[in-house]
Design an enzyme around this catalytic site. Structure first.
Site, short mmCIF file in Angstrom:
data_model
loop_
_atom_site.label_atom_id
_atom_site.label_comp_id
_atom_site.label_asym_id
_atom_site.label_seq_id
_atom_site.Cartn_x
_atom_site.Cartn_y
_atom_site.Cartn_z
N ASP A 242 8.30 -22.66 -4.39
CA ASP A 242 7.43 -22.28 -5.50
C ASP A 242 7.72 -20.86 -6.00
OD1 ASP A 242 4.90 -22.60 -7.13
OD2 ASP A 242 4.31 -20.90 -5.88
N GLU A 315 12.10 -23.70 -7.82
CA GLU A 315 11.41 -23.60 -9.11
C GLU A 315 11.74 -22.25 -9.74
OE1 GLU A 315 6.90 -23.59 -11.01
OE2 GLU A 315 7.34 -22.52 -9.15
#
Length: 631
Positions: A242, A315
């Site tokens: 993330d 990401e």
């Protein structure tokens, strides 16, 4: 020279023999041919994988509290098997006060009670193994929750944890204390929060309950490495990382001061994230090396414990040249799949075929040799495909991603054509929106794409039996749901299933070369081709006019006829139709996949079916015939 009857008959016989066996799909002809090209190595499981993102709060509620959970995922995991999914990535399921719905983690190795128990997770792993579906977990390295034990001990000055987070006493200006810099949080306002007990500011690039970890401290790196090892030992097949670009910020200078970031002239709201150019808080060079170190942890685990390769999915919405560095370099391996968000960030409702072609070509042209492409149409942070680009483009976009090379990532519900659900200010729970006000919250809210999955036309769309779900159900759930779409041959769901069935069966779609072209402003073509195998062409009519295209003008080596192998509801063609490649008509918003008709000669060698181009065989035999005829 006279042509003898014997040699002419022999030549004719050879050609006739070929004509006979050409009609057989796999001629009973055995020979030990040697391919002039080296055979490609076997693909790893993830290189053509169909990945599916589950947002656990919204997938399936098993206990009636209005929130999805692990047992709900276990109950419905067979649905993913029906879709043809290789692996599923779960958004965070770890202990959290839920200030950012799981991305504020209080314990990185514990299951949040709202989702279940560790036993429930272990049962999910067992079910996934039975179904041969791999589990990918969310790894959230940039920050923890302020309720994490690490942060509590850091705030208390515990020597072991004192520098686990980014702390600073601030700037004194005319006797008044100010934050250390002008840095702005992604969720609005200052990225610095004063902590009364410690008498210092801590950095939080997201909400104030998400303090940033300090990766300049080796102890932090090792603690997070151990988080990876813990879940690897539980059997997961990898991690989606993330918010990778935020993990490092620039180090303070010799006077222990942080530099202010420069302004953007186009944004006049000092609390808005776009107010500043984030040159000191994202995409720092140390971030790339950190990702390489995490890959080393996964590779080390594999060396010790064996099994299939574990992967990292990163990401990042960074500039393309930075994204490509995440793959690795000459001396270190990185993330196998740095997420390709170009179709999210660059395509709009008004994009034409040239723009579509450009987004595909941009990734393929920048990608280092030997790496694997990936295609992401949506996620829990961005408006759904059907809302962003149009519900009438859902099938064509799924066709595009399924027939491009590499892996793809589907966000739950995109296979059904689910769209964003309007959420009132009263029902809004996303902190990104709640930190604003009723007049502007909609442009910041991520709630509309996070609403519960629509399983059926039953109460709560079959998601739950609670009196109230954590977010409202979409009003269209009676028309858009799994059970109904299963019964409709050309529903979004069934088109999606058929696409992935085709992909797993067609070697060309897994291994072939790719040629992407805009045939005009409205029509996009993707040609996939592989030596000794069939050619496939995917056609998309992006707009509302009827279009007729000549495929041989753009792809001169295509045969005169092509066979239709995939259609969507808008097409006038049926699977199995043969069409003239010089005049192909597409209906408004039409899309379909074509396959070359048999143009290869099959032969068996070493127990393996191989193919040679029929035209090449004919030419070779013609030369033999001419030789025999003159000798």
């Amino acid at each position: 020279m006279m042509i003898t009857h014997r040699s002419a008959a022999l030549a004719l016989g050879l050609l006739q023999l070929l004509a006979v066996v050409h009609g057989q799909p796999f001629p009973n002809y055995h020979a030990n041919f040697v391919d002039i090209e080296e055979q490609p190595t076997d693909l790893k499981w993830w290189q053509t994988g169909a990945f599916y993102q589950i947002y656990p709060r919204s997938f399936k509620d098993s206990n009636g509290d209005g929130v999805g959970d692990l047992n709900g995922i276990s109950e419905r995991l067979s649905y993913l098997k029906e879709l043809g999914i290789t692996a599923t990535w779960l958004s965070p399921i770890f202990t959290s006060p839920m200030a950012d719905f799981g991305y504020d983690i209080a314990n990185f190795t514990e299951i949040a009670a709202i989702f279940g128990t560790m036993a429930d997770f272990e049962n999910l792993m067992k079910v996934a193994k039975q179904l041969d579906i791999k589990i990918i977990l969310d790894f959230v390295p940039n920050h923890s929750s302020d309720e994490c034990e690490w942060f509590k001990r850091s705030a208390a000055g515990d020597p072991e944890f004192k520098d686990f987070y980014v702390w600073h006493p601030g700037r004194m200006v005319n006797g008044t204390r100010h934050p250390p810099s002008n840095w702005v949080s992604v969720f609005r306002g200052s990225a610095w929060q004063w902590h009364e007990r410690r008498q210092e500011y801590y950095l939080h690039q997201f909400v104030k309950k998400q303090p940033d970890l300090n990766y300049r401290n080796p102890k932090v790196r090792e603690a997070m490495n151990n988080v990876l090892r813990f879940w690897l030992a539980k059997g997961v097949s990898g991690f989606r990382i993330d918010a990778v670009p935020h993990v490092f910020e620039i180090a303070p200078d010799a006077q222990n001061q942080y530099r202010d970031e420069p302004r953007n002239d186009w944004d006049n709201d000092p609390d808005d994230y776009g107010y500043l150019q984030h040159i000191y808080t994202v995409d720092q060079p140390e971030t790339i090396d950190l990702v390489y170190s995490w890959r080393a942890v996964l590779d080390e685990f594999q060396r010790v414990h064996g099994g299939e390769e574990r992967i990292l999915m990163a990401e990042t919405y960074s500039p393309i040249d930075i994204v490509m560095q995440y793959y690795g370099n000459a001396t270190a391996e990185g993330a196998q799949l740095p997420f390709n968000f170009l179709q999210i960030s660059e395509l709009t409702n008004s994009s034409n075929a040239w723009a579509y072609a450009g987004t595909v070509q941009k990734w393929l042209q920048h990608m280092p040799k030997g790496r694997t492409a990936n295609w992401v149409l949506g996620n829990h942070d961005k408006p759904r495909v059907g809302s962003r680009l149009g519900r009438d483009r859902v099938d064509m976009l799924n066709m595009l991603t399924a027939t491009l090379p590499g892996a793809s990532v589907t966000y739950q519900g995109e296979e059904l054509g689910m769209t964003d659900v309007w959420i009132s200010w009263k029902d809004t729970v996303d902190p990104s929106a709640c930190n604003t006000n009723p007049s502007i919250y909609e442009q910041f809210s991520r709630d509309p794409e996070r609403t519960p999955f629509q399983w059926s036309d039953a109460a709560d769309a079959g998601f739950s039996n609670a009196s109230k779900t954590w977010l409202p159900i979409g009003e269209d759930y009676r028309q858009i749901n799994v059970e109904l779409e299963k019964t409709q041959p050309l529903s979004h769901l069934n088109v999606y299933k058929q696409l992935w069935k085709l992909r797993t069966q067609a070697k060309t779609l897994q291994r072939g070369e790719t040629d992407v072209k805009a045939l005009n402003d409205n029509v996009l073509a993707v040609k996939r081709y592989l030596q000794h195998d069939d050619t496939f062409v995917t056609l998309l009519n992006i707009y509302d006019g009827v279009e007729t295209v000549n495929l041989q003008q753009s792809f001169p080596d295509l045969p005169a006829q092509l066979k239709v192998v995939m259609v969507a509801e808008r097409s006038k063609f049926k699977v199995g139709d043969l069409i003239n490649s010089t005049s192909v008509q597409l209906q408004p918003k039409d899309s379909f996949v074509l396959q070359s008709t048999s143009s290869y000669f099959g032969y068996a060698t070493n127990g393996e079916i191989r193919q040679l181009p029929v035209l090449a065989i004919y030419l070779w035999l013609a030369q033999v015939a001419l030789y025999l005829a003159h000798h």
